[in-house]
Enzyme design. Structure first.
Site, PDB file in Angstrom:
ATOM      1  N   HIS A 220       0.977  -1.106  -0.092  1.00 58.96           N
ATOM      2  CA  HIS A 220      -0.021   0.229   0.088  1.00 58.96           C
ATOM      3  C   HIS A 220       0.790   1.362   0.048  1.00 58.96           C
ATOM      4  CE1 HIS A 220       0.229   1.396   4.198  1.00 58.96           C
ATOM      5  NE2 HIS A 220       0.318   0.107   4.466  1.00 58.96           N
ATOM      6  N   ASP A 302       4.275  -5.086   3.016  1.00 52.67           N
ATOM      7  CA  ASP A 302       3.920  -3.973   3.924  1.00 52.67           C
ATOM      8  C   ASP A 302       4.875  -3.844   5.003  1.00 52.67           C
ATOM      9  OD1 ASP A 302       0.568  -3.083   5.564  1.00 52.67           O
ATOM     10  OD2 ASP A 302       2.521  -2.136   5.456  1.00 52.67           O
ATOM     11  N   HIS A 380       1.913   4.858  12.086  1.00 51.21           N
ATOM     12  CA  HIS A 380       0.554   5.401  12.210  1.00 51.21           C
ATOM     13  C   HIS A 380       1.020   6.932  13.271  1.00 51.21           C
ATOM     14  CE1 HIS A 380      -2.109   1.997  11.321  1.00 51.21           C
ATOM     15  NE2 HIS A 380      -0.986   2.168  10.604  1.00 51.21           N
TER      16      HIS A 380
HETATM   17 ZN   LIG Z   1       0.871  -0.779   6.341  1.00 52.95          ZN
END
Ligand SMILES: [Zn+2]
Length: 412
Positions: A220, A302, A380
């Protein structure tokens, strides 16, 4: 997940981590307006108890089956859940959405597709391309990957609804086109998504002998930070997932540098909107299913650049992946990546885009940077920078080598 009309997310039961309210996700801030659209979320039901205790009355459990559950909440709750899933269950994505209740129910009842994707044998897993692989692997350069990670994490964020999230995809597209300059058998295109602005990007190297057989290496390309940030957040996402996109770009650079012409069709993908429910890969994989495409192998990269486990270099996820293809990858590591140790772990339903392919009955694998409990904890956040990996891409280079060998061996 973005401000969508009707989204459906589903949940599955996993390791049953305790359901305490999460200290830095302040759910009291989740005060949805009554006129907000409903969203329906797909997630591991092991999060069901936790979600219920955090969302309180702002969550309705619609159905539970095979460890999956459909829940309904309001659209502004999606990023709270995304953050909760990450903080409490250490899942990068951690859930999947659907455009309508029917699609969610299909997903819930998709056990046959998942069983097929888990167990069926989709390709010949013999390892016998030593001449080609051993010529290519030494050409993989960590410095190339590092500069790509630094470029991608220099965007304020690569959020699926942000202009910077579109600009970062344009950069990837231009970089891939540049690497494939002069190749008439190669094209790089955007796969547009109707509900949000960030496109997915797909490179296709047309196979010369069996073009109908398709090998996919993807990751992604979006990034996210916090649960309020959205399009204005600082989300460098150096490990999550500039590392995977840069490992993939290095595979492309090495294949192009050697004028590699495949027998089968090889595609490289940068999916949009993974962080908000695997949205980009879900649309791409569903379109391949509907088109009856013969995908013989999917690798998901990922998070490839944080060596969190002393014991292992590469950790293969066993859930929502194909067992035989995972074993094949293990053999490839033993054959070509001398000195590297590999192992297995689980990451739960919807933890990354491989789940989209798996749900559509395609063979997928996700070689990961570490065991789940030892993965990069800074993802994040604004602190997911390359400095977490001591400023180098030496770990990510291992995954480029694995992907080069995977592609060449499957392309026999
Ligand atoms: Zn990720």
């Amino acid at each position: 997940m973005n401000k969508l009309s009707m989204m459906l997310l589903v949940m599955t039961l996993g390791s049953g981590l305790s359901a305490q309210a999460h200290e830095d996700v302040d759910f009291s801030k989740f005060q949805p307006k009554s006129n907000e659209k409903d969203v329906f979320l797909t997630i591991d039901a092991d999060a069901l108890t936790s979600a219920k205790s955090n969302f309180k009355n702002n969550l309705e459990i619609m159905e539970v089956r095979d460890g999956l559950a459909i829940i309904k909440t309001k659209e502004s709750g999606v990023e709270f859940l995304s953050h909760m899933m990450h903080e409490e269950f250490h899942r990068c994505g951690g859930f999947m959405f659907h455009d309508n209740i029917d699609e969610a129910t299909t997903e819930l009842f998709n056990a046959d597709n998942r069983a097929l994707a888990s167990k069926a044998i989709f390709a010949n897993y013999t390892i016998d391309q030593q001449d080609t692989v051993e010529k290519l692997l030494p050409q993989v350069q960590a410095s190339e990957i590092e500069s790509s990670i630094r470029k991608l994490s220099s965007f304020k964020n690569r959020y699926y609804q942000a202009d910077t999230g579109v600009q970062s995809q344009e950069w990837i597209k231009q970089r891939w086109l540049e690497l494939a300059a002069g190749r008439s058998d190669v094209k790089v295109e955007f796969f547009d998504h109707a509900s949000w602005k960030q496109p997915s990007v797909i490179m296709t190297i047309e196979g010369a002998v069996n073009p109908e057989e398709v090998i996919i290496v993807g990751g992604h390309a979006d990034s996210i930070s916090g649960y309020f940030g959205g399009a204005s957040a600082t989300a460098p996402g150096a490990d999550d997932n500039a590392s995977g996109m840069s490992s993939i770009t290095e595979v492309i650079r090495v294949l192009m540098q050697n004028s590699y012409r495949p027998n089968k069709t090889i595609q490289f993908m940068g999916y949009a909107a993974e962080e908000v429910g695997l949205r980009g890969s879900k649309e791409v994989a569903a379109s391949y299913k509907n088109a009856g495409k013969n995908v013989i192998g999917v690798m998901q990269l990922d998070m490839t650049n944080f060596k969190g486990s002393d014991e292992f270099d590469i950790v293969m996820m066993t859930d929502f992946t194909n067992a035989d293809q995972n074993e094949f990858l293990g053999k490839i590591i033993d054959e070509y990546l001398e000195g590297l140790n590999w192992g297995y772990d689980k990451c739960g339903y919807g933890c990354s885009d491989h789940a989209s392919w798996h749900s559509n009955g395609f063979p997928a694998s996700m070689p990961f940077e570490a065991r789940m409990k030892e993965m990069n904890k800074k993802i994040h956040t604004a602190n997911d920078t390359i400095e977490i990996s001591r400023g180098t891409a030496s770990h990510a280079a291992k995954f480029s080598k694995l992907a080069v060998a995977f592609v060449v061996e499957l392309d026999r």
